[in-house]
Design an enzyme around this catalytic site. Structure first.
Site, PDB file in Angstrom:
ATOM      1  N   ASP A   1      -3.949  -5.135  -7.235  1.00  0.00           N
ATOM      2  CA  ASP A   1      -3.601  -3.717  -7.277  1.00  0.00           C
ATOM      3  C   ASP A   1      -3.165  -3.378  -8.713  1.00  0.00           C
ATOM      4  OD1 ASP A   1      -3.213  -1.099  -6.608  1.00  0.00           O
ATOM      5  OD2 ASP A   1      -1.959  -1.481  -4.857  1.00  0.00           O
TER       6      ASP A   1
HETATM    7  C1  BGC Z   1      -2.632   1.832  -5.171  1.00  0.00           C
HETATM    8  C2  BGC Z   1      -3.971   1.382  -4.641  1.00  0.00           C
HETATM    9  C3  BGC Z   1      -5.086   2.077  -5.374  1.00  0.00           C
HETATM   10  C4  BGC Z   1      -4.932   1.812  -6.847  1.00  0.00           C
HETATM   11  C5  BGC Z   1      -6.031   2.418  -7.684  1.00  0.00           C
HETATM   12  C6  BGC Z   1      -2.569   1.753  -6.677  1.00  0.00           C
HETATM   13  O1  BGC Z   1      -1.425   2.337  -7.180  1.00  0.00           O
HETATM   14  O2  BGC Z   1      -1.616   1.048  -4.595  1.00  0.00           O
HETATM   15  O3  BGC Z   1      -4.041   1.632  -3.261  1.00  0.00           O
HETATM   16  O4  BGC Z   1      -6.324   1.660  -4.889  1.00  0.00           O
HETATM   17  O5  BGC Z   1      -3.699   2.326  -7.279  1.00  0.00           O
HETATM   18  O6  BGC Z   1      -5.936   3.783  -7.755  1.00  0.00           O
END
Ligand code: BGC
Length: 743
Positions: free
Chosen positions: A288
């Site tokens: 993530d």
């Molecule tokens: C979130 C994810 C997301 C990623 C990309 C993160 O802050 O937890 O769910 O896919 O950002 O945008």
């Protein structure tokens, strides 16, 4: 490239085939061919180019890539981007990778297409409320087609975190509290996004997230620590992910949270032992956003180099946004803290998916196709239908609903009655608020032009002002019926949007009370991203419709339900508590030695409120009525490896056609470890005409009856099982039977 082309064709066949048949020898030959092609590439790649494949960087908020990306793509030092989108923009950057880089490895464009790309469908929690996985599958396939036409290859969805605590804002992104329901929706969404072949021009690669236990964030506070037994992990939090892997999901995202002391983005047990070892997952894992860097804050890594070492060695393949793999990979390799084999394996997994996506042969998006696919009338029609199917009727006294279209005047009140932005919900992709049909617009279109519609906002979603109350009460008094649309703003749920109160924010409850005091028939329409504590409303208003955030066609779909063009049939995928103090509150809890008893003090309950929920998991009404009868089991005894058929009759006893969801629960009465009081093990949504009766069958197999014993082996233990069939998890008319498992 001819060999790559033929490999691509083979890989399409192979993927398609893998859904219907076990691997054959030609299937494994095709796999070997892809691996050969990857080996040939690996042999030519420099260390920097290899590490480049492991790097994902963020674009600009508006979908543009950053100037730096050109240079990195040219040098082969970038594997993927996120948020870069639009056929023309992605093509421009892709052209650099394909024409100017040494090895011509295509870039992979990722984006959060969570519930729609431009046509926004209901938020995932709403879709789960349909209790109809086909809703989520269609929704994901619409999102996939729009996204792919716009150059997006990869969505960071589905989110399949089990959420048992409504304080956690990301509850809106998932399928609720239950592993069985969650696994069904995980499968459906992976099918919808990826189809049989995600190299197709209308499909995208999916990403099962967030691996794992992110939904169990302590106190419902986002990013917080989780600590749980391996049994709970395996029985509650893993099943949707296992279902996704078994459905061929190409990628997983490692989560932000620490899990039993080891952050999920550096956790060898979950990332390698379970995922690769037990489940044989051969796609790749992306961290993530900056989760690798955050290993330092967690206190697992002392510095960035250690963060890279820990994440890579644990099994993260691609680093999102932070650049530790790239910056410290060479050093780690030199020092022997990272092996060449580990780097090569991560590259191999990423290239494998790029091959399966068909990117080597078709790296570009078709700019003309993009125009015809995005926001098409067919997608709008589907969005309306799926949204209506996702709504849950929570209360309907004296048949307040459906409303007559012939009513002379309607008051439409509330901060969400004519709102566009919030109806998109959180993570609304490339959705535009201006595309959204509000409830006011929809009702005007629904009723005859002679009907007077009196609109008043009443108050804001979240402010202290009651200035608009007088006008709201005045228009209510002038009307035959009052509809009030209240709830949360889109930003109150989703990432970093935990709440310590589940009440309606601002003065909205006071607004509802003021409208109730007029004595006019009152319908409360809820728009929100999590269960809310709406006790007063539940007790004092006659009709409540939960619509969640229903997307681009929200207004039309809500109007369809309010005026009876659609009979609501959704059910709650999460428990609605009476008070935030009850959280985490979920139906499939363990019993205690002192189950709650209102007449005995020393039992498990509260002094100041009932232990029961306001609305239970699986609950939802219809404009018609149903009756379950004649529960039958195919046997009273089965062996541990046996199978049992449960069947029951469902009848529409009312006057309208409508939908009911038959729900099968079990309880293992006594076992070597305590078991939940109830576990969902089957469900199906049916449409029945008035008077129509149907027999429904469910199979119970070892997969449904088993659990992890004290030695953490999955077993079916001898003893009594209770079977409960109802139309919610707390149905007073549920039918009960039992059977025995015998050695
Ligand atoms: C979130 C994810 C997301 C990623 C990309 C993160 O802050 O937890 O769910 O896919 O950002 O945008």
């Amino acid at each position: 490239m001819t060999s790559i082309r033929s490999i691509r064709m083979l890989s399409i066949l192979l993927l398609a085939f893998s859904f219907i048949a076990p691997p054959s020898s030609s299937h494994s030959q095709q796999r070997k061919d892809i691996e050969k092609e990857i080996n040939a590439l690996l042999a030519r790649m420099t260390l920097e180019e290899k590490l480049g494949q492991l790097q994902q960087l963020d674009g600009e908020g508006n979908g543009n890539f950053r100037p730096e990306h050109r240079d990195l793509a040219r040098k082969g030092l970038l594997g993927s981007t996120l948020n870069v989108r639009g056929a023309q923009k992605t093509n421009e950057l892709q052209r650099i990778a394909m024409e100017q880089s040494r090895l011509k490895i295509p870039l992979l464009f990722g984006f959060d297409v969570i519930h729609g790309y431009r046509t926004i469908l209901p938020v995932p929690l709403a879709e789960a409320s349909s209790w109809d996985p086909a809703v989520a599958e269609r929704s994901a396939s619409i999102a996939a087609a729009e996204a792919r036409s716009s150059g997006v290859h990869w969505t960071f969805a589905p989110m399949m975190d089990i959420a048992r605590d409504a304080r956690w804002g990301r509850i809106v992104e998932g399928s609720g509290e239950d592993p069985y329901l969650g696994a069904s929706f995980a499968r459906a969404r992976v099918r919808g996004f990826q189809g049989r072949d995600y190299s197709a021009p209308d499909k995208v690669l999916a990403c099962a997230k967030h691996w794992v236990a992110y939904g169990a964030a302590e106190a419902g506070r986002d990013y917080n620590t989780t600590d749980m037994s391996e049994r709970t992990l395996r029985e509650i939090y893993f099943p949707p992910f296992k279902a996704a892997v078994d459905s061929g999901v190409g990628t997983l995202m490692s989560s932000f949270n620490s899990l039993n002391g080891v952050p999920a983005s550096a956790n060898p047990f979950t990332l390698t032992h379970v995922l690769r070892g037990e489940w044989k997952f051969d796609g790749f894992v992306v961290s993530d956003y900056t989760a690798v860097q955050e290993l330092i804050n967690h206190g697992l890594a002392a510095n960035e180099k250690e963060a890279a070492r820990l994440a890579l060695n644990a099994g993260v393949d691609m680093e999102m946004v932070s650049r530790n793999f790239n910056q410290h990979g060479p050093d780690l390799l030199r020092n022997g803290q990272l092996s060449q084999a580990t780097i090569d394996e991560a590259v191999r997994r990423i290239l494998r998916i790029k091959f399966r996506l068909g990117l080597f042969e078709h790296p570009y998006a078709d700019e003309t196709r993009e125009r015809s696919v995005i926001l098409s009338p067919a997608n709008a029609a589907a969005a309306r239908e799926l949204a209506a199917r996702s709504m849950v009727l929570l209360k309907n006294e004296r048949e307040t609903l459906p409303l007559s279209k012939e009513v002379k005047s309607i008051a439409l009140i509330g901060p969400l009655a004519d709102d566009q932005q919030d109806l998109l919900g959180s993570w609304s992709g490339d959705g535009h608020a201006t595309d959204v049909v509000t409830l006011l617009t929809a009702i005007k279109a629904k009723v005859p032009s002679a009907t007077k519609i009196n609109y008043a906002k009443g108050c804001d979603i979240n402010s202290d002002s009651t200035e608009g109350f007088d006008e709201a009460v005045r228009v209510a008094r002038e009307s035959n019926v009052v509809i009030v649309a209240v709830g949360e703003s889109a930003g109150m749920s989703g990432e970093a949007s935990s709440r310590s109160s589940l009440d309606l924010p601002g003065r909205q409850l006071d607004l509802v009370k003021a409208l109730r005091a007029t004595g006019k028939p009152l319908v409360v329409v809820l728009m929100n991203g999590r269960p809310l504590t709406i006790n007063w409303i539940a007790e004092n208003t006659p009709a409540i419709l939960e619509t969640w955030f229903a997307g681009t066609q929200a207004g039309n779909a809500i109007a369809d339900v309010l005026f009876g063009d659609v009979n609501p049939g959704g059910k709650l995928p999460v428990t609605f508590p009476r008070s935030v103090g009850q959280e985490p509150l979920y139906y499939n809890h363990m019993n205690t030695g002192r189950p709650p008893n209102a007449n005995e003090k020393y039992t498990s309950k509260y002094l100041d409120l009932p232990w029961t929920p306001l609305f239970p998991f699986g609950y939802g009404l219809s404009y018609t009525q149903f009756r379950l009868s004649n529960l039958q089991l195919s046997a009273t005894r089965i062996r541990p490896d046996g199978r049992l058929i449960v069947s029951v009759e469902i009848e529409n006893t009312g006057k309208r056609a409508g939908d009911e969801v038959v729900q099968l629960y079990i309880r293992d009465v006594a076992a070597s470890v305590t078991r939940p009081v109830k576990e969902l093990k089957g469900f199906e949504r049916f449409t029945l005409r008035p008077g129509e009766k149907r027999r429904v069958e469910f199979a119970l197999t070892p997969e449904h009856l088993g659990f992890y014993n004290p030695e953490m082996r999955f077993v079916v233990e001898p003893g009594e099982f209770k079977v409960m069939v109802g139309t919610s998890s707390a149905d007073e008319h549920e039918l009960v039977a039992s059977f025995e498992v015998q050695k």
